[in-house]
Scaffold this active site. Structure first.
Site: not given
Length: 326
Positions: A199, A223
């Site tokens: 993150d 992804d």
């Protein structure tokens, strides 16, 4: 030597950009034998199968596969196709090209994504009404495979910066194993590396992409982070990818079927043609792959360009410009 190339256009703009890539490959002095198969929404509507057995066998038997896109049946097509070719590594370069108005013009990152497990393992259950679960699978073997591939890729392609992405502070067992294994591979090789929480990495990629080279990722993280990077360089129409196995591989653009523009003849063929360049690299045609990339880069720099890049050219016009440069 003749190489057999399976060609699966699929759905939406896959039907438009895949022929463009085949035209480019046919323009080279390389002996390819192209065989075409069906997959996707239309073939499912007709036969009940999104990925017919004949197409599976064709991809398994070929030396490499070019795949366009799948629509609503994407999970029923691309995941099995990756399995058919034995793919364990998904390679996604995100590069800023000259002449384009990129958000971050210094971006040159390759995401090396684990391609077999994680939350894409397909283990989902409804344990009671209103409660559903997803099992995340991470193994030492797959983590080692992708780490070794990533460090090899960095060395072979001249990248000094390698980052291992993870979320081991929360997913302690699964990402903990992924991180421990990747770090062990680095230490065995004496390789320099950094680690980053996925993150926080997303934020830093937006602010300072020039700090990153090769990013080794678990499946879902790879992804998402590669799609984020597409926004830094000009959009999904510029991102190619390779799904690499031990003996076989599949090449596809990252952009998907784009049903909003399908059939209009304005799809950007760049990502598909750059995927074909990665196919050339994989089969040992490095010079030809470099020629194709140079031709695409020249067209991106000087035009013509499709509407997604601010131009008004058609798919065919851009493809013709690439062929002229070749």
């Amino acid at each position: 030597m003749t190489h057999e190339i399976a060609v699966i256009p699929g759905d939406g703009i896959g039907q438009e950009v895949t022929p463009a890539a085949v035209e480019v490959l046919e323009a080279l002095d390389v002996d390819f034998d192209f065989v075409e198969g069906d997959a996707g929404d239309a073939v499912k509507a007709e036969t009940g199968e999104a990925l017919p057995q004949a197409t599976r066998k064709m991809a398994a038997d070929a030396d490499a596969t070019l795949f366009g896109a799948a629509g609503e049946t994407a999970a029923d097509v691309i995941l099995p196709l990756r399995e058919v070719v034995g793919s364990f590594a998904n390679v996604r370069p995100a590069v800023s090209y000259p002449g384009l108005d990129a958000v971050q013009p210094d971006t040159d990152i390759v995401f090396v994504r684990e391609n077999t497990e994680g939350v894409y393992s397909g283990i989902e259950d409804e344990i009671t009404e209103g409660v559903r679960t997803l099992t995340r699978v991470v193994t030492e073997e797959a983590s080692r495979d992708i780490a070794e591939f990533g460090f090899d890729y960095a060395k072979q392609n001249g990248f000094d910066d390698v980052t291992i992405a993870h979320k081991a502070n929360v997913m302690r067992e699964t990402d903990g194993l992924f991180l421990e294994t990747a770090e062990a591979v680095a230490e065995e090789r004496g390789a320099d590396y950094d680690t980053a929480l996925m993150d926080a990495l997303a934020m830093h990629l937006v602010m300072h992409p020039e700090d990153y080279g090769v990013v080794i990722c678990p499946n879902l993280a790879g992804d998402m982070l590669s799609d984020l990077a597409a926004g830094l360089v000009g959009g999904l129409g510029l991102l190619p990818s390779a799904n690499v196995g031990e003996e076989n591989a599949l090449f596809e653009p990252v952009h998907g079927s784009a049903p909003d523009i399908a059939g209009q003849g304005v799809a950007n063929p760049s990502a598909m043609i750059l995927s074909a360049a990665m196919l050339l690299d994989h089969l040992g045609y490095d010079d030809e792959g470099d020629r194709v990339r140079a031709a695409v880069e020249g067209v991106l720099d000087e035009g013509p360009r499709t509407p997604d890049l601010g131009g008004d050219a058609s798919t065919d016009e851009v493809t013709s410009a690439v062929l002229d440069r070749l």
